[in-house]
Each structure stands twice: as structure tokens, then as C-alpha cells.
Enzyme design. Structure first.
Site, PDB file in Angstrom:
ATOM      1  N   GLU A 149       3.251  -1.470   3.715  1.00  0.00           N
ATOM      2  CA  GLU A 149       4.144  -2.545   3.272  1.00  0.00           C
ATOM      3  C   GLU A 149       5.370  -2.656   4.184  1.00  0.00           C
ATOM      4  O   GLU A 149       5.773  -3.766   4.550  1.00  0.00           O
ATOM      5  CB  GLU A 149       4.588  -2.304   1.833  1.00  0.00           C
ATOM      6  CG  GLU A 149       3.488  -2.530   0.827  1.00  0.00           C
ATOM      7  CD  GLU A 149       3.918  -2.227  -0.607  1.00  0.00           C
ATOM      8  OE1 GLU A 149       5.046  -1.710  -0.809  1.00  0.00           O
ATOM      9  OE2 GLU A 149       3.129  -2.508  -1.511  1.00  0.00           O
ATOM     10  N   GLU A 195      -0.285   6.404  -2.144  1.00  0.00           N
ATOM     11  CA  GLU A 195       0.924   5.632  -2.446  1.00  0.00           C
ATOM     12  C   GLU A 195       1.883   5.649  -1.251  1.00  0.00           C
ATOM     13  O   GLU A 195       2.493   4.626  -0.920  1.00  0.00           O
ATOM     14  CB  GLU A 195       1.620   6.173  -3.696  1.00  0.00           C
ATOM     15  CG  GLU A 195       2.817   5.362  -4.125  1.00  0.00           C
ATOM     16  CD  GLU A 195       2.467   3.933  -4.502  1.00  0.00           C
ATOM     17  OE1 GLU A 195       3.196   3.009  -4.061  1.00  0.00           O
ATOM     18  OE2 GLU A 195       1.483   3.709  -5.235  1.00  0.00           O
TER      19      GLU A 195
END
Length: 120
Positions: free
Chosen positions: A72, A65
Site C-alpha cells: 500500500e 499484514e
């Protein structure tokens, strides 16, 4: 490596983790799930080997994660346009998290199902 640089590298790493927890909803969801699963592990008194698998699995999901978040952010930094390769990179990183989260659920079922069945 100088002592000050080593300390700085740990500080940067902890700050990065803190930002991910603070800013990313999915990381907070993973932490919540980890708390529940660890609580179950304590309640069912799972074995040392099962704890090892569980903690490694939790660490892997949370690490993925964090990497997904980094991908991102880097993609967002490099382009403000909608670009197919930017979407590809983000989707693949998110898919890696989803894949391992699914595997983590399967591992959880394998570890806890005998204990839950014994309870009934």
C-alpha cells in the site's frame, strides 16, 4: 557483511515492524487476536505441535499484514492518481491477508474445538 551493517539491518527491520504496529489498525487487531488465542492456548494447555501450528499461523497473518502495508505504501508513493493497477495491487495484497486470516480462524477452530467441547 560487516557487523555494523548486520546490526543496522535488524534495527531497520524492528523499526519497520514498530511502525506497522503503531500506524496500522489492522495489525493491532491481529495482535489483539493473537493475545487472545495465546491466552486460550495457555488455558487449555495445548500440545507442543498445536503451539507450533498456532505460532506459525499467527506469524503468517502478521507477516502478510506487514507485506500488505508495504504494498500500500509503495503504491501510494508511486501515484497520487486513482489508477486501476494501483487499486488492483492494493486489493490483491489485502485479499491475501483476508484469505490467510480466514484460514487462521479455521485452524483455530480445529485446534480449540476439542478443548472447548471437553469443557462443557
Amino acid at each position: 557483511m560487516k557487523k555494523g551493517k548486520l546490526i543496522n539491518s535488524f534495527q531497520y527491520a524492528f523499526f519497520g515492524l514498530w511502525m506497522c504496529v503503531r500506524d496500522e489498525r489492522n495489525m493491532r487487531i491481529h495482535i489483539g487476536a493473537a493475545v487472545v488465542v495465546c491466552g486460550m492456548g495457555l488455558c487449555y494447555d495445548i500440545s507442543r505441535q498445536e503451539w507450533s501450528v498456532l505460532l506459525l499461523t499467527i506469524g503468517a497473518v502478521m507477516s502478510l499484514e506487514a507485506v500488505n502495508t508495504a504494498v500500500e505504501k509503495v503504491v501510494d508513493l508511486t501515484t497520487t492518481e486513482h489508477h486501476p493497477l494501483a487499486k488492483y495491487a492494493k486489493d490483491v495484497a489485502a485479499g491475501a491477508v483476508l484469505l490467510f486470516a480466514f484460514i487462521a480462524v479455521v485452524i483455530g477452530i480445529l485446534i480449540f474445538s476439542p478443548y472447548v467441547q471437553q469443557s462443557f
